[in-house]
Design a protein around this motif. Structure first.
Motif, PDB file in Angstrom:
ATOM      1  N   GLY A 127       0.778  -1.216   0.000  1.00  0.00           N
ATOM      2  CA  GLY A 127       0.000   0.000   0.000  1.00  0.00           C
ATOM      3  C   GLY A 127       0.818   1.278   0.000  1.00  0.00           C
ATOM      4  O   GLY A 127       2.043   1.278  -0.162  1.00  0.00           O
ATOM      5  N   ALA A 128       0.114   2.387   0.193  1.00  0.00           N
ATOM      6  CA  ALA A 128       0.733   3.704   0.142  1.00  0.00           C
ATOM      7  C   ALA A 128       1.837   3.849   1.184  1.00  0.00           C
ATOM      8  O   ALA A 128       2.848   4.522   0.948  1.00  0.00           O
ATOM      9  N   GLU A 129       1.673   3.194   2.325  1.00  0.00           N
ATOM     10  CA  GLU A 129       2.672   3.294   3.387  1.00  0.00           C
ATOM     11  C   GLU A 129       4.018   2.751   2.924  1.00  0.00           C
ATOM     12  O   GLU A 129       5.075   3.337   3.205  1.00  0.00           O
ATOM     13  N   TRP A 140      12.654  12.210  -1.529  1.00  0.00           N
ATOM     14  CA  TRP A 140      11.480  12.580  -2.308  1.00  0.00           C
ATOM     15  C   TRP A 140      10.352  13.055  -1.391  1.00  0.00           C
ATOM     16  O   TRP A 140      10.178  12.546  -0.279  1.00  0.00           O
ATOM     17  N   GLN A 141       9.579  14.007  -1.885  1.00  0.00           N
ATOM     18  CA  GLN A 141       8.292  14.333  -1.273  1.00  0.00           C
ATOM     19  C   GLN A 141       7.275  13.386  -1.889  1.00  0.00           C
ATOM     20  O   GLN A 141       7.088  13.373  -3.108  1.00  0.00           O
ATOM     21  N   VAL A 142       6.618  12.594  -1.072  1.00  0.00           N
ATOM     22  CA  VAL A 142       5.792  11.483  -1.566  1.00  0.00           C
ATOM     23  C   VAL A 142       4.319  11.783  -1.354  1.00  0.00           C
ATOM     24  O   VAL A 142       3.896  12.114  -0.239  1.00  0.00           O
ATOM     25  N   GLU A 143       3.551  11.653  -2.415  1.00  0.00           N
ATOM     26  CA  GLU A 143       2.093  11.676  -2.328  1.00  0.00           C
ATOM     27  C   GLU A 143       1.597  10.339  -2.868  1.00  0.00           C
ATOM     28  O   GLU A 143       1.705  10.066  -4.062  1.00  0.00           O
ATOM     29  N   ALA A 144       1.079   9.507  -1.998  1.00  0.00           N
ATOM     30  CA  ALA A 144       0.627   8.173  -2.387  1.00  0.00           C
ATOM     31  C   ALA A 144      -0.821   7.988  -1.948  1.00  0.00           C
ATOM     32  O   ALA A 144      -1.145   8.173  -0.768  1.00  0.00           O
TER      33      ALA A 144
END
Length: 470
Positions: A127-129, A140-144
């Protein structure tokens, strides 16, 4: 996948990638065609898109890891989601950029550029985590965001796919190499055979960042398809690169390496448990139901007390693979007479399966949709009605002990569900009561005091002469 920059002039991206923004290009890969084109190319912003057009025939022809589920070669997410297939296309399409080579802009090769990466449908088991855990330590700046199974039916929940957007200032070569590793790691699957040369690929792509990554062990294990020997070699070489002791990289290394302790694989322990139950039951004629490509069949055939072994599966392709694995065409005649392979669906009654001493469903029930379990129950426990039935299935509670499943998910992409111990007992107790069997429970693997063993087993027995419940 799209990759954008706002470096001025942004069209320098074309020189770094060796791909002209003015025209679309194609790169042939083993599973189809990779298309490289630029949706936008101005001095202010330039975006390159990599689109992999998967050839389903090539995908089936090259598949070596899914013989046990033949339909899965045709019905899957591979043409529609970013996975190990896209990683290969990325590596081939941008090979020079990965090496940090640019004749036209050599001054930019080692310069950190403002970059944005978008993967709208990333296959991510965890998943996004897990996507955040992979990319955030790399700067990185992460948007998931988890992609729902169906936006019109939110009650169905989320899929295992993630809409991922990364923003950061990175060397282009580093960004591409990180993505090259991340795609198969987050997907936790590779569509090609993994051997020792994959270690070199991983270490080359991970140069400068993998040794210091907090999840380097998980990354290494997943990239190398969970092959323990290969992972051990890779972790040792990472330790050499970092000039560190290997124990700091892999806490599974024994304190006394001259006498290493290597626990038996869970699959081997499962087979041993099944054989022990069959011996205790005094079984001689046994059905391996849902045998797939024949993982259990060699062990059953090697058991001298078994006079007849029948492998049963709905997939003719899987049975062909099982026949090759057993080398039936070269098997001695006396041995060959003990084994047969039958194509049959376990959710339909089949008179050929009646009258056997025992039946084994090893890691089978979780591959069925829950609404088909009553049909399986009738076909196995009422129609075939062997004296002993052995059912093994994953213990969902134990999944928290696997780093790869820390963010949730199932152990196999084809699992329709995984039961807790209470859920398994509720189903098995109901079957036993309805069909005239007694049932007892066993565990396989280490029995964790909090979450139980990794595999749970139900042994159904019917007393001799007891009437079968229809």
């Amino acid at each position: 996948m799209t990759l954008s920059t706002t470096h001025r002039p942004a069209t320098d991206l074309g020189f770094l990638l060796h791909k002209n923004p003015a025209r679309a290009q194609q790169v042939e890969v083993s599973t189809g065609t990779a298309h490289v084109f630029y949706p936008e190319a101005t001095d202010e912003r330039c975006t390159v898109a990599l689109l992999l057009e998967v050839d389903p025939i090539a995908l089936v022809r090259g598949n070596r890891g899914n013989e046990g589920f033949a339909l899965g070669q045709h019905v899957n997410d591979r043409p529609y989601a970013a996975s190990s297939l896209l990683a290969v296309a990325l590596g081939k399409a941008f090979a020079s950029a990965r090496r940090g080579v640019s004749k036209e802009r050599p001054d930019l090769v080692d310069q950190a550029l403002p970059l944005e990466v978008h993967l709208p449908a990333l296959s991510c088991r965890g998943g996004a985590e897990l996507a955040e855990r992979f990319f955030a330590p790399l700067g990185w700046q992460v948007e998931a965001r988890a992609v729902p199974l169906d936006e019109q039916f939110p009650e169905w929940g989320d899929s295992r796919h993630v809409d991922l957007r990364l923003r950061g200032t990175q060397r282009l070569a580093d960004a591409i190499n990180q993505l090259y590793v991340a795609l198969p790691v987050l997907d936790d699957a590779k569509h090609y055979w993994v051997s020792t040369d994959e270690i070199d690929k991983l270490l080359r792509a991970g140069s400068g960042w993998l040794a210091g990554h907090p999840d380097r062990e998980l990354i290494t294990q997943r990239y190398l398809a969970h092959q323990r020997a290969l992972s051990g070699q890779a972790m040792a070489r990472l330790a050499e690169v970092d000039d560190a002791d290997v124990d700091t990289f892999d806490d599974a290394v024994a304190a006394t390496p001259e006498v290493p302790e290597r626990p038996a694989p869970l699959a081997q322990l499962r087979q041993g448990a099944v054989l022990a139950v069959l011996r205790a039951a005094g079984a001689h004629r046994v059905l391996d139901l849902g045998c797939g490509s024949g993982a259990l069949l060699p062990a059953l055939l090697a058991e001298p007390s078994l006079t007849e072994v029948v492998g049963v599966d709905v997939s003719s392709r899987a049975l062909e693979v099982a026949a090759r694995r057993l080398r039936l065409d070269r098997m001695p005649e006396r041995q060959r007479a003990r084994i047969s392979l039958l194509q049959s669906a376990l959710t339909y009654t089949d008179a050929r399966l009646a009258g056997y001493d025992a039946a084994v469903l090893m890691e089978v029930v979780e591959h069925l949709d829950p609404d088909r379990l009553p049909a399986l129950e009738h076909a196995v426990f009422a129609a075939a009605a062997p004296s002993t039935v052995v059912v093994t299935t994953p213990n969902a509670e134990h999944n928290v002990r696997y780093p790869a499943l820390a963010g949730g998910g199932l152990r196999h992409r084809d699992h329709r569900f995984e039961w807790t111990r209470a859920e398994f007992a509720e189903w098995a107790d109901g079957v036993a009561a309805r069909r005239g069997y007694a049932v007892r429970y066993l565990g396989v693997g280490g029995d964790d005091p909090e979450v139980g063993p990794p595999t749970q087993v139900a042994v159904f027995t019917r007393a001799a002469g007891q009437e079968v419940a229809a």
